[in-house]
Design an enzyme around this catalytic site. Structure first.
Site, PDB file in Angstrom:
ATOM      1  N   LYS A 115      -5.006   6.117   6.142  1.00  0.00           N
ATOM      2  CA  LYS A 115      -5.848   5.940   4.954  1.00  0.00           C
ATOM      3  C   LYS A 115      -7.254   6.471   5.158  1.00  0.00           C
ATOM      4  O   LYS A 115      -7.872   6.974   4.220  1.00  0.00           O
ATOM      5  CB  LYS A 115      -5.895   4.461   4.550  1.00  0.00           C
ATOM      6  CG  LYS A 115      -4.597   3.987   3.939  1.00  0.00           C
ATOM      7  CD  LYS A 115      -4.796   2.773   3.054  1.00  0.00           C
ATOM      8  CE  LYS A 115      -3.504   2.386   2.372  1.00  0.00           C
ATOM      9  NZ  LYS A 115      -3.568   1.088   1.692  1.00  0.00           N
ATOM     10  N   LYS A 199       6.095   8.797   1.727  1.00  0.00           N
ATOM     11  CA  LYS A 199       6.362   7.489   1.127  1.00  0.00           C
ATOM     12  C   LYS A 199       6.035   7.499  -0.371  1.00  0.00           C
ATOM     13  O   LYS A 199       5.026   8.097  -0.766  1.00  0.00           O
ATOM     14  CB  LYS A 199       5.446   6.483   1.839  1.00  0.00           C
ATOM     15  CG  LYS A 199       5.904   5.063   1.796  1.00  0.00           C
ATOM     16  CD  LYS A 199       4.980   4.183   2.618  1.00  0.00           C
ATOM     17  CE  LYS A 199       3.616   4.021   1.980  1.00  0.00           C
ATOM     18  NZ  LYS A 199       2.797   2.931   2.510  1.00  0.00           N
ATOM     19  N   LYS A 202       1.440   4.305  -4.664  1.00  0.00           N
ATOM     20  CA  LYS A 202       0.651   4.080  -5.881  1.00  0.00           C
ATOM     21  C   LYS A 202      -0.427   5.131  -6.045  1.00  0.00           C
ATOM     22  O   LYS A 202      -0.853   5.435  -7.152  1.00  0.00           O
ATOM     23  CB  LYS A 202      -0.089   2.738  -5.774  1.00  0.00           C
ATOM     24  CG  LYS A 202       0.782   1.536  -5.754  1.00  0.00           C
ATOM     25  CD  LYS A 202      -0.068   0.338  -5.315  1.00  0.00           C
ATOM     26  CE  LYS A 202       0.666  -0.970  -5.479  1.00  0.00           C
ATOM     27  NZ  LYS A 202      -0.119  -2.098  -4.975  1.00  0.00           N
TER      28      LYS A 202
HETATM   29  P1  AMP Z   1       1.169  -2.724  -1.560  1.00  0.00           P
HETATM   30  O1  AMP Z   1       1.328  -2.111  -2.880  1.00  0.00           O
HETATM   31  O2  AMP Z   1       0.648  -1.771  -0.553  1.00  0.00           O
HETATM   32  O3  AMP Z   1       0.453  -4.025  -1.595  1.00  0.00           O
HETATM   33  O4  AMP Z   1       2.650  -3.055  -1.091  1.00  0.00           O
HETATM   34  C1  AMP Z   1       3.375  -4.165  -1.531  1.00  0.00           C
HETATM   35  C2  AMP Z   1       4.689  -4.250  -0.793  1.00  0.00           C
HETATM   36  O5  AMP Z   1       5.521  -3.127  -1.109  1.00  0.00           O
HETATM   37  C3  AMP Z   1       4.543  -4.244   0.733  1.00  0.00           C
HETATM   38  O6  AMP Z   1       5.445  -5.177   1.295  1.00  0.00           O
HETATM   39  C4  AMP Z   1       4.896  -2.838   1.128  1.00  0.00           C
HETATM   40  O7  AMP Z   1       5.420  -2.771   2.423  1.00  0.00           O
HETATM   41  C5  AMP Z   1       5.954  -2.483   0.093  1.00  0.00           C
HETATM   42  N1  AMP Z   1       6.014  -1.039  -0.163  1.00  0.00           N
HETATM   43  C6  AMP Z   1       5.020  -0.249  -0.637  1.00  0.00           C
HETATM   44  N2  AMP Z   1       5.430   1.033  -0.760  1.00  0.00           N
HETATM   45  C7  AMP Z   1       6.731   1.066  -0.362  1.00  0.00           C
HETATM   46  C8  AMP Z   1       7.725   2.100  -0.267  1.00  0.00           C
HETATM   47  N3  AMP Z   1       7.471   3.357  -0.621  1.00  0.00           N
HETATM   48  N4  AMP Z   1       8.968   1.751   0.190  1.00  0.00           N
HETATM   49  C9  AMP Z   1       9.236   0.467   0.538  1.00  0.00           C
HETATM   50  N5  AMP Z   1       8.349  -0.552   0.471  1.00  0.00           N
HETATM   51  C10 AMP Z   1       7.111  -0.269   0.028  1.00  0.00           C
END
Ligand code: AMP
Ligand code: TRP
Length: 334
Positions: A115, A199, A202
Site C-alpha cells: 500500500k 487481487k 475496492k
Molecule cells: P477490507 O475491504 O480490506 O476491509 O476487507 C474485508 C474482508 O474481505 C477481509 O477479510 C479481506 O481479507 C477480504 N477480502 C478483501 N478482498 C478480497 C479478495 N479479493 N478475495 C478474498 N477476500 C478478500
C-alpha cells in the site's frame, strides 16, 4: 462443545465486492447462523482513515457496510454490529499494544509495503501501525476465531505474537486470548476480472475489474461478458489452470458460489468455450448478488434503522471492551 467467539472487521471504504463476499462475509454469515457462536462484526472506520477519506462519503460508507452485512444475511438482533470509532477502547488498547509490538515485526508486513508503494516516507504512520489497531480490535473481545480473506493472514499472525508477548511480559498467562484465523481453504483470494494475477480490490480504478455487491443484473452480466479470458477452450484437468489465471479465477468464483469443488466445475465445463461458461456464471452471480444488491439499496434509504443498529452495537461492544481495557490498565500498573 463450547461455541466460538467470532470477531471480524470490514473497512467502510466503499465498493464492497465479490472478493469481500466470497473471501469473508459469506463465512461471517455461516458462522453467525450457528447459535453456539457469539459473533461481533465491526465496521472498522479507524482503519479506513489510514488513507484519505471524504468525511461525507465516509459516513455513508459506514452505513452502507452495515446494510451490506444485513443484506448478506447477518441478523443484527443476534449479533453485535458496531463501528470501531464509537468504542474508544480500540484506540487506547492500540496504544498499549504498540508499546508491546516490535518494529521488526511490523517491518515484515507485506500489506504496508504494497500500500505504501515506492514512497514509504509519505505513507501515514497509521498505515504502518494498522495491524496493531487490528490486534486491539480482536484482543479486546477475547475472540477465539477471526474469519478473514487470505490477505489478512499475516496480520493475524502478528496479532497472535502481540498477545503472547503481552502475556509473557506481564506474567498473565492466557489473559489476552491467542486467536485462530478462519480462512477459506479454497477461493480465499478472488482476483480481478481484468487481470487474474491481481487481487479484486475496492481501490482498483476500473470498475470492470470487480463485481460490486451493489451491482444490478445488467452490470453483472456486462462485467462478466467483458472479463478477461484466454484463447483456449476450458480445460479438462485442474492442473491445466496453473498457467491460466483468468480461467482459474472465473471457475473458482463459479465453484464458490455453487458450493462445489474446482474439480467438479472443471468437469462440468470441460472443452466448452468461454462464452457458454460465462452465460452460466452470470446466471449464478445474478441469482446470488441481485437479491443482496436490492436489499442494500432498500436498507441504505433507512438511515434511522441503520443508525439504531450501530447504537445498539455500540452499547454492547463498549461494555465488553471497557471491562477488558480496565483489566489491562491494572495489569500494566496504571
Ligand atoms: P477490507 O475491504 O480490506 O476491509 O476487507 C474485508 C474482508 O474481505 C477481509 O477479510 C479481506 O481479507 C477480504 N477480502 C478483501 N478482498 C478480497 C479478495 N479479493 N478475495 C478474498 N477476500 C478478500
Ligand atoms: N484489516 C482488515 C482488512 O483490511 C480489517 C480488520 C480490521 C479486521 N480489524 C479487524 C479483520 C479485526 C478482522 C479482525 O480487511
Amino acid at each position: 462443545m463450547m461455541g466460538k467467539k467470532i470477531f471480524s472487521g470490514v473497512q467502510p471504504t466503499g465498493n464492497l465486492h465479490l472478493g469481500n463476499y466470497l473471501g469473508a462475509i459469506k463465512n461471517f454469515v455461516e458462522l453467525s447462523n450457528d447459535d453456539s457462536n457469539d459473533c461481533i462484526f465491526c465496521v472498522v472506520d479507524l482503519h479506513a482513515i489510514t488513507s484519505k477519506q471524504d468525511p461525507i462519503k465516509l459516513k455513508d460508507n459506514i452505513r452502507e457496510t452495515v446494510a451490506t452485512f444485513i443484506a448478506c444475511g447477518i441478523d443484527p438482533k443476534k449479533n453485535i454490529i458496531f463501528n470501531q470509532s464509537s468504542v474508544s477502547a480500540h484506540s487506547e488498547v492500540a496504544w498499549l499494544l504498540s508499546c508491546v509490538a516490535r518494529m521488526g515485526w511490523l517491518n515484515r508486513m507485506t500489506q504496508f509495503k504494497e500500500k505504501a508503494g515506492k514512497d514509504k516516507e509519505k505513507a501515514s504512520i497509521g498505515l504502518y501501525s494498522y495491524p496493531i489497531l487490528m490486534a486491539a480490535d480482536i484482543l479486546l473481545y477475547d475472540a477465539t476465531h477471526v474469519p478473514v480473506g487470505e490477505d489478512q493472514k499475516q496480520h493475524l499472525e502478528l496479532c497472535r505474537d502481540i498477545a503472547q508477548k503481552f502475556n509473557n511480559d506481564f506474567g498473565v498467562d492466557d489473559f489476552l486470548k491467542v486467536p485462530e484465523p478462519l480462512i477459506q481453504k479454497e477461493f480465499s483470494r478472488i482476483m480481478s476480472l481484468k487481470d487474474g494475477t491481481k487481487k479484486m480490490s475496492k481501490s482498483e480504478p476500473s470498475d470492470l475489474s470487480r463485481i460490486n455487491l451493489t451491482d444490478n443484473e445488467d452490470l453483472i452480466i456486462n462485467k462478466i461478458k467483458k472479463s478477461k479470458t484466454d484463447p483456449l477452450l476450458l480445460p479438462s484437468d485442474v492442473n491445466e489452470l496453473k498457467e491460466r489465471p483468468e480461467a482459474k479465477n472465473l471457475l473458482g468464483i463459479y465453484s464458490s458460489l455453487t458450493n462445489s469443488s474446482l474439480d467438479k466445475s472443471v468437469k462440468e465445463f470441460n472443452g466448452k468455450n468461454f462464452s457458454e461458461f460465462k452465460k452460466k456464471l452470470s446466471q449464478v452471480l445474478v441469482e446470488k448478488i441481485s437479491p443482496i444488491s436490492k436489499e442494500i439499496q432498500k436498507l441504505i434509504n433507512d438511515k434511522g434503522f441503520l443508525d439504531k443498529i450501530l447504537l445498539d452495537g455500540h452499547k454492547k461492544a463498549s461494555y465488553i471492551a471497557s471491562n477488558k481495557l480496565k483489566k489491562m490498565q491494572e495489569i500494566i500498573g496504571f
